[in-house]
Structures are given as C-alpha cells and as structure tokens.
Design an enzyme around this catalytic site. Sequence first.
Site, PDB file in Angstrom:
ATOM      1  N   ARG B 294       0.831  -1.213   0.000  1.00  0.00           N
ATOM      2  CA  ARG B 294       0.000   0.000   0.000  1.00  0.00           C
ATOM      3  C   ARG B 294       0.863   1.260   0.000  1.00  0.00           C
ATOM      4  O   ARG B 294       0.541   2.225  -0.691  1.00  0.00           O
ATOM      5  CB  ARG B 294      -0.948  -0.018   1.202  1.00  0.00           C
ATOM      6  CG  ARG B 294      -2.103  -0.947   0.974  1.00  0.00           C
ATOM      7  CD  ARG B 294      -3.064  -1.034   2.139  1.00  0.00           C
ATOM      8  NE  ARG B 294      -4.184  -1.895   1.739  1.00  0.00           N
ATOM      9  CZ  ARG B 294      -5.203  -2.203   2.523  1.00  0.00           C
ATOM     10  NH1 ARG B 294      -5.282  -1.732   3.744  1.00  0.00           N
ATOM     11  NH2 ARG B 294      -6.185  -2.984   2.062  1.00  0.00           N
ATOM     12  N   TYR B 435      -6.514  -0.792  -6.787  1.00  0.00           N
ATOM     13  CA  TYR B 435      -5.839  -2.017  -6.314  1.00  0.00           C
ATOM     14  C   TYR B 435      -5.139  -1.828  -4.976  1.00  0.00           C
ATOM     15  O   TYR B 435      -4.967  -0.727  -4.520  1.00  0.00           O
ATOM     16  CB  TYR B 435      -4.968  -2.659  -7.378  1.00  0.00           C
ATOM     17  CG  TYR B 435      -3.790  -1.921  -7.988  1.00  0.00           C
ATOM     18  CD1 TYR B 435      -3.212  -0.799  -7.436  1.00  0.00           C
ATOM     19  CD2 TYR B 435      -3.242  -2.425  -9.169  1.00  0.00           C
ATOM     20  CE1 TYR B 435      -2.119  -0.190  -8.032  1.00  0.00           C
ATOM     21  CE2 TYR B 435      -2.149  -1.819  -9.776  1.00  0.00           C
ATOM     22  CZ  TYR B 435      -1.594  -0.704  -9.192  1.00  0.00           C
ATOM     23  OH  TYR B 435      -0.517  -0.108  -9.769  1.00  0.00           O
ATOM     24  N   GLU B 436      -4.830  -2.938  -4.346  1.00  0.00           N
ATOM     25  CA  GLU B 436      -4.310  -2.939  -2.955  1.00  0.00           C
ATOM     26  C   GLU B 436      -5.255  -2.232  -1.998  1.00  0.00           C
ATOM     27  O   GLU B 436      -4.830  -1.604  -1.038  1.00  0.00           O
ATOM     28  CB  GLU B 436      -2.911  -2.301  -2.883  1.00  0.00           C
ATOM     29  CG  GLU B 436      -1.870  -2.924  -3.769  1.00  0.00           C
ATOM     30  CD  GLU B 436      -1.575  -4.376  -3.429  1.00  0.00           C
ATOM     31  OE1 GLU B 436      -1.908  -4.821  -2.329  1.00  0.00           O
ATOM     32  OE2 GLU B 436      -1.017  -5.075  -4.307  1.00  0.00           O
ATOM     33  N   GLY B 437      -6.551  -2.376  -2.235  1.00  0.00           N
ATOM     34  CA  GLY B 437      -7.544  -1.745  -1.370  1.00  0.00           C
ATOM     35  C   GLY B 437      -7.986  -0.414  -1.937  1.00  0.00           C
ATOM     36  O   GLY B 437      -7.190   0.513  -2.029  1.00  0.00           O
TER      37      GLY B 437
END
Lengths: 593, 593
Positions: B294, B435-437
């Site tokens: 992140r 992406y990645e949350g």
Amino acid sequence: MSSYTAPIRDMSFVINELAGLDAVTALPGCEEVGAELVEAVLEEAGKLAASVLDPLNHAGDRNGARWTEAGVIAAPGFKDAYWQFVEGGWNGLACPVDYEGQGLPELLGTATHEMWNAANMSFALCPMLTLGAIEAINHYAVDALKDAYLPNMVSGRWTGTMNLTEPQAGSDLAAVRSKAVPDGDAYRITGQKIFITWGDHDMTENVVHLVLARLPDAPPGVKGISLFLVPKFVLDADGAPATRNGVHCVSIEHKLGIHGSPTCVLAFEDAVGYLVGTANKGLAHMFTMMNEARLKVGLQGVAIAERAYQQARWYANDRVQGRTVRDRGEARSPIIGHPDVRRMLLTMKAQTEAMRALAYTTAAQVDIARRHPDEAERRRAQARVDLMIPIVKGWSTETGQDVTSIGIQVHGGMGYVEETGAAQYFRDARITTIYEGTTAIQANDLVGRKLAHDRGSAMQALLADMRATLAELADAPGDDLAAIRAGLAPAVDALAEVTDWVVANHETDPAEVLGAAYNVLMLAGCVCGGWQMARAALAATRKLVAGDDPAFHEAKLLTARFYAEQILPRAGALLTGAKAGARTLMALAPEQF
Amino acid sequence: MSSYTAPIRDMSFVINELAGLDAVTALPGCEEVGAELVEAVLEEAGKLAASVLDPLNHAGDRNGARWTEAGVIAAPGFKDAYWQFVEGGWNGLACPVDYEGQGLPELLGTATHEMWNAANMSFALCPMLTLGAIEAINHYAVDALKDAYLPNMVSGRWTGTMNLTEPQAGSDLAAVRSKAVPDGDAYRITGQKIFITWGDHDMTENVVHLVLARLPDAPPGVKGISLFLVPKFVLDADGAPATRNGVHCVSIEHKLGIHGSPTCVLAFEDAVGYLVGTANKGLAHMFTMMNEARLKVGLQGVAIAERAYQQARWYANDRVQGRTVRDRGEARSPIIGHPDVRRMLLTMKAQTEAMRALAYTTAAQVDIARRHPDEAERRRAQARVDLMIPIVKGWSTETGQDVTSIGIQVHGGMGYVEETGAAQYFRDARITTIYEGTTAIQANDLVGRKLAHDRGSAMQALLADMRATLAELADAPGDDLAAIRAGLAPAVDALAEVTDWVVANHETDPAEVLGAAYNVLMLAGCVCGGWQMARAALAATRKLVAGDDPAFHEAKLLTARFYAEQILPRAGALLTGAKAGARTLMALAPEQF
C-alpha cells in the site's frame, strides 16, 4: 455492461418544474407545444437513443472510425443509425421551419441532445457540429447560400463541420494562416486545419465545412479572419453535390476516447469556398456557432455523467460483496448498501441533476431570447444565456469528468477493465473540458466578458434570483429544506463576494483576476448547481405535500440536501483560492518550475 | 513527448531536510549509508530509469503484454530491461542482507521506486509485487522455504505475486473459495484467482505465487483463510525450477491502462503449494505484505504525478500560443506565461511535492520502526507508519489521478492525442485508487483501525507535531511563511476536530462514521501534505538565509505558499462534509437512486 435508459422522469421534472415549460410554450411559434407533445417527443427520442445509438457505442469505441485514401469510413453501424436519425426528423427538431426544421423549442432539443450524447457521444458529435454550422449559415450567409445548403443540413442529409484550429493556432485563433483568394464570385481556400470533428466520413453525400481563413489584404490578428463555406462536393446547377472539392482528410487522430468520432487533419488546396457574412468578421461570426456549441458541449458533461451514473447504479445493485455495516449477518449484500458506495452514487446523481437543471434552464432562456415578443425580455434572457454559457460549458464538463471517474471507482477492479464500459465514459468525457474552448478559456470569458464587462450586472440579476430562492427556503418547513438553506446561503454570499472582487480588480490588475478565473468559474458552477438543486427541493416539497409520487420527490429532496451538505461547502475553498490572487502564481521564473 | 529525468534535487531535499536522513543513517545496520552514498545511488537509479525504463513505457502501452497458450509474453524490450535491473542489484536494494539483499534503508528504496514507477509504472509493478511477496515469506515462512526461495526473489531472478481476488471475492476476502488439500508435507491448491498483476510472464525462470486458500477443515469467513506459496515451477532437489506446476494463466485483462503489466486470470489445478505461517491466519499474514504494497502504491501516485508534471512542464515551455496578459505585444509566448497554465502547473507541482514528502517521511519511519535499538521508539515509529499507510495510499493515489488529468489539460487538444503521452499517465494512474484496497477501504481503515481503535492517540501525536511546526512558523519572518501559517492553522484545527468527531461517534454510530470516512481521509491527506509543505518552506527559508541555491529554495517556499493558498482551504469543505454524517446517505432506498 448496462444499457442506457433515457431518464425521462428526471428530464420532465426539470423541464416542467425548473426550466419553466409554461413560459416557453407561451412564446410565439411554440403555441402547439404542450406537455403531452414534450412527453411524446422524449419517449420517441429515448427509444432511438436506447435501441439504436447505445448498442453501437462500445463497438464504436473498440473499432473506431477508419482512415482510407478515399476518405474516412465511419465506425460499423454508424451510417445506418445516422439515417434512422435523419429519417426520424431528429436533426432539425429545433431548427427553423423555413428550412425544413420543426421549429420546436431549444429546451426540448436540449433534452434530446442529452439522450444522443449519453447513448453515444461519438455519434452525437456529428449532428452537434451540423447544428453549429446551420446556426452560423442561417445568421450570416446570403440567401442563395442558405437556400442551397440549409435544407439539406437541417434535415441532416448533409453534415457540417467547424474548421478553426491549425497547428500553430489553437486557443489563439489570431494565429490562423489559411488563405482565401478571390476567384470570381467565390474564393479559393488553401491551408491545413487540425482537430476537425467528423471532418470527413461516408455517412452522407456531402460535408459542409465552415472554415476560418485570411483574405489577401486582411489585417493581421483576429481582425483579419473571414469565414467561408467549403463543401466537400461543389454543387451543380440543380443543387446536387457534383464536383469533388480540394479538401481532403490526410489523417485522423489516435485519441484517448470518442473513437467513433473521426478527428481529422484536413488539407485545403485551392478549394472552392464562399464567404459567409462580412469579410474580416469571421471570428465574430464563428463565435455565434461556438456559443451554441459550447452549451451543447456543456450538455455532453451532463450526458456522460448520466450514462456513467446509470452504469454505476446498475453495478452497485448487481454486485454482491461484503456485509453492510447495519447488517453484520452472514448474508452478503449488493454494494449499494455500503455507505461509501452510496456516497459515490449520490455524488454522481446530485451533480448530474444539478448540471442538467442548469443546462435546461439555460436552454429555456435561449428560447425566450430568440422568441419573446418583448425586446427587454429578450435582452434580459440573452444576458442570462451569455453569463451561463461559460459556466455550463466549463463547470459541467469538469464535473462530468469527475463523475465518470467516480463511476469507475464504484466498480472497483471491474471498472478498470474495458469490457465493463465505465472506462469508456471516463475516456470519452476527457475531451469535453478541452474542445470548443478549454476550461481556462471559459473561465477567462466569465471573468472578462461576462463579469467585468457589464460590471457584474448580469451576475447581480442571477444573485437576486438566488436570494429569492433563499427567502423561499427560509419560509419553508422541514429539516431538509433548512439544511439546504444552511448550505446555500454562505455559498451565494461567496459568489457575490467573488463577483465584487472581480469587478473591483479586473481593470487595475487583469493578471490577478485571470489567475483567479478558474476558481471563480468553478465557484459559480458549484453555486448555480446548488441553487438549482434548492429550487428542485422546493418543487419536490410542493409535490410531496400534494401526495404526488412520494418516492421520486423524496429522492429529489434528499439529493438536493446531499448536494448542499457535500458539494456546496467547496464554494468557501474556491473563494479563498480566488482571492489569494495571482501573485504567487506569477512569481516563479519558467526555470523554477 | 518529453523524456523522464529523475528529480534528484527534489528527492535529496526531501530525504535530507524533511525525512531526516541523519536519523536513518544513525540506525543499526545503516552506519555506512551517508549523504554521498545516497546521491550516488540516486544518480545511478536515475540513469537506469531514464535510459532503460522510460524509453519502453510508451511502446509497452501500445503493444502491451501478450497472452499465448504457452504463457504470457512480456511487452517488447521488457525482458532485457528487467535483466539490466536485476544485474544492477536494484531489486534487493532495501532487502535483508541474509538473502542477498543490500540492506539499504527503505527511505532510499522508496526514492528508487518512485523512479521506476515514474519511468514505467507497468514495469515497476513487477518488482513491487516481488518485494511484497519477499516481505511475507521472510516474516512467516519456515527457514527451509526462505532458504529455497528468498535468495532468488531478492536478487530478482524469480518474481513474486499476490493472489487474493476471486470473482466473488474482491474487497470482501471473507468470500475466498480456493481450496488447499494436504498432500504429504505440502498441499494441493485448486481455484481461480483474478486480477493477478504480473501473474505470468517470460522474463524469469520462475514465478512465486502467494495464494490465499481454505484448508478442508477451515472455519468460514476471514478466520479460515491460509496463505500458501505456489511456484510456477516446483524446485528439484538442487533448488532449481524443474516441474511445471498446476497453475496457468487462462487470460489477461483488456484494461484502461498499465498495458505493459499483464493482469492475469490464474487457474490453480491441484497445484503444489506450501503453507506460509500459521493455518487459518493467512489474511493477517497477507496484510503484512499488503501494508508494504500500500505504501508503494501510494508512491505510484507520487511517481505518476511527477511524470505527468514533467511532461506538462515541458509542453508549457515548448508550446507557443497567444500573448501573455502582461505583455500584449505582437510576440507570442510559451504558454507557461499564462496565469491559468501556471495555476495548473503549480497545482501539479505543489501536490506532487507534498505527496513525495509524505511518502518519504513515512518510509524513514519504516526504517526506524524496523531498526531502532529502543523498543519505545520502534513502537512510536510503527504507530506513525500504521496511521500514515491509508493516508499515503488513499490520498496520494486520488491526488495523483487528479494531477494526471490536469496534465492532459495543460496540453489542450494535444493532450487528448495518445502520441503525446499525457493520456497514458492519466490511464495508468486510474488503477492506483483501486488495487491494494480501494480508497474506500483505505478510508475505513483510517477511521476504524487507525483513529477509533487507539481513540485517536496516534493522530494526536501527529497533530502535536503539526502544532510544533505552526509554532515555528509563528516565530519565522516574512510574508510567505505568514501566508503558509494562515492556511495551515485552520486546516490543522479541522483535522483535530474531525479526529475527535470520529472517536466520539465511531462506537455509537459506525455507519455515520463510515459515511464520512472518505472526507476524513481526504482531509487528513490534504492537511498532512500542507504540513509537509510548511516544513519544506521552513527548511527552504533556512537555506535562503544561508544563501544556498536561492532559485531552488525560493521555488520551494512559493510552492508551499501556493499549496497553503489553493489546496489547504479544501480542508474546511471536507470537514463540513464529514460532519454532515451519513443520514442523508442512508435515507434512500436502492430503487430511489
């Protein structure tokens, strides 16, 4: 991918409750337009948009228009769709009856244009450009030219283009170099034009270019530009397209979006052209059609936002993921139950409705400015239209772009995959803040020609209307209207303050005001949108009191409240930014960037 | 199209003046890192980024990775570039020395990662994912697995992936269905994973997948997910890739951007896998690598903004159009002379610098949290890192996206043409908020796990640091620092107020707080960025007093002032939006949207 449904209920609400259909139908020439006819037209237009234009949109994006030596080939299916559009009489809906138009109000034409653009923006650009060309020809050309070209353009049998930009002359049209040399009654045009939307295609028998060029004796700069009509095929004695003219598409652009709309480089070589209007007044004439086109590009912001919203709403109801915060049980829910998905959807919905209300109310003022029997009333309406053009164009396209980006976000990873469709709206929308005058051009127009020029008087009239709405809100019942008033009042004050600031500073320090122009434009759009939402909330409250369609009108009221709570607070930040002025902006040398 | 130049001067300023290189080089294991080594590494990395990665970026976009029956073929040139990257020792720069890494600080690794991503985001994703996998293996795997896989992954000879998402399990990983069945010492993995970045390619001999799956006796939901290492080729007794494992790429996505990065659908069929960490604790283990990832995705926001800014700055200096407001003569000027172009460029520059400062200072805290001899200091630094992760990820990606859009706008019509390059950055950037949350996931993490969980204490520590900067500003001389303080003070108050509001309301009404989470996140990012810019302004003032590089440091000071005047006022609007709460959000039924 969802399919497009024309939001007729929302459109009717705006047309009837906010834009004032009654006042429009009372205008000379509109006597036969009533609520029923409006509904019928919207229904039919909605069918064409949904069943013919929308299904071609994604394929048009994938396949695009295609350049060949012999000319540009429109994307698959576009030609058939175009002829359904022409045969349905849609092109000339709001055009003069003298030239085969139907003479219906611009207000109604605006609603249909929203549909064309929402269903297929690439397609809709073609009739949009034709209408702009019709406007300029109708205003400025001699009767012989009008008679020869307008009936076929109004019907849509021929299409039109605007040829302004050259490689060295984009926003700066003073730098136009294309030349026009007298040749008998006509002229010979030579030069290169770029970024010509639908500059060539195989859908119609003829394409009618309006072209800016310089006469041999023209003064330099903007005062030496003339406007010419240059047909792809020169007409024969019977008025039929006959001789291929010296204008050819030498390439088309590979663009981020609107792939279905060919963006052409056009080479003019000794092309036969006809002067439109007065020599050396071409730029002013072109602005007539540009103003018309700017409103329609603003409407593209509305349309693409609506389309992105419909897609996101569909996905949010369809996609099951996680449990909602209020129901932590085992069952998973559609993501529309999650607060942040709702925040995104409401941000899309609220801004789309605000933009639509602003565009349609402006269209109604166009009708009044054109048709009202009282000249003072015409002039008042025209002042309002002139003021609103840069706001509708600048703010609605910037906002439409934001809405399409949120549309992707609602989809998560699926939004990034092209097959979903959300990405196309994001790509298509990105041109709208650029063509027909960038946002900066709109902002400069707003602070310079629209605010400073009349010392803020058109804006003061608008502010007075806003304050009248605030007074109505003050007398109205209920928590929602109180919250809307609480959001709107300081925003209107901010718009008033920035107007005074522009008027006070424009002459003494134009750079200061130009540096603030973007903030002023976005502030004006934000507040105008909030005002329209407040009017919508008042209208919805009246309907709710009458027991009329409670679910629909409650949604209108709450969406207006959301706008007041979440969007209107930006006005304060924009005011602070505007008043910070341009000193910080201008201080750095280019090499310090 | 401009070419990329690593902004080493800017990076050094942040590393030395804001992130605190001195404190990092004082850490155990960093004794040999000095300012000279840092400069040398940045220089070399900048060369690789500019001369190898950047020239492949546009072609990678045009041609993309290619799926074949036999596996994915990387975009042309990527394999050669990757091996230059590996042979230069860049992959393991900040990795443990135990496994062939160079053990350099994360702060320095962060600067190099900005370069890889700015030069070629699609390429940089591959080592980024490898590093995430290394992190998880190093933390949780048994020594035999570490010894077998880490040296080849740290060197970059093999790459790594993260396999989380399944069609029904995106943000909601509780819904993961892939299965793992014990088979001797190993397991057999079966299931389908989607959106797997660099999930297959031909650049390296092996690809090491980290996969979430369920054991046969696993409880339902998030507490029944385990983490497995699944190599593309199972190793033989000598540790060499030998037997093709049952994991295959069945297709790659057709995406809006990052075309050079293959996004794979992976089918696992009885694939040999090894348990990493504790059974049923897979999600927690995966979050270790996700936190790392992140921060790096947040850094992508910085990188793509920097790249878009360089392109826009180049164009604004190159493109001649119109006359500037201060010089209405006949000569035309580069558009960088126009106030609104400057506004756009400064908005890009100021936000990029603010994001960079935030990312790098967080990276320095990662180093302290990992290496400081004092446990209390490690814990303090880790609390700061945990707090900053959602802000760096969420705010920097949203802001990076905005910056790339402005980048297009600076170009006018040329920005919409793909050949210019600006459009690619806009398309590439659009994935970073997903992406990645997604941003919503980051926002929920911020208000839930980071603010409410410790009752705001990590944020209070941050606010105390901000107030110390405000005190410094109060004592500092000059109009610019005064303007910066005037912008920052109310913004810090807004962040303090929203923190108290979140802490007070999270337990009693979580929906209320989740509805506000996005506003809280964006407010936090806006203010943290403003704080870093104020620190930069103070540092620049010290340098100016010392007569050190006045042009550079004056630009830092004025850019900070621009941020305070134009960006920080948003904090007030975001606070109002946050405190409006979620009632309006949650009131509509799905069918009222």
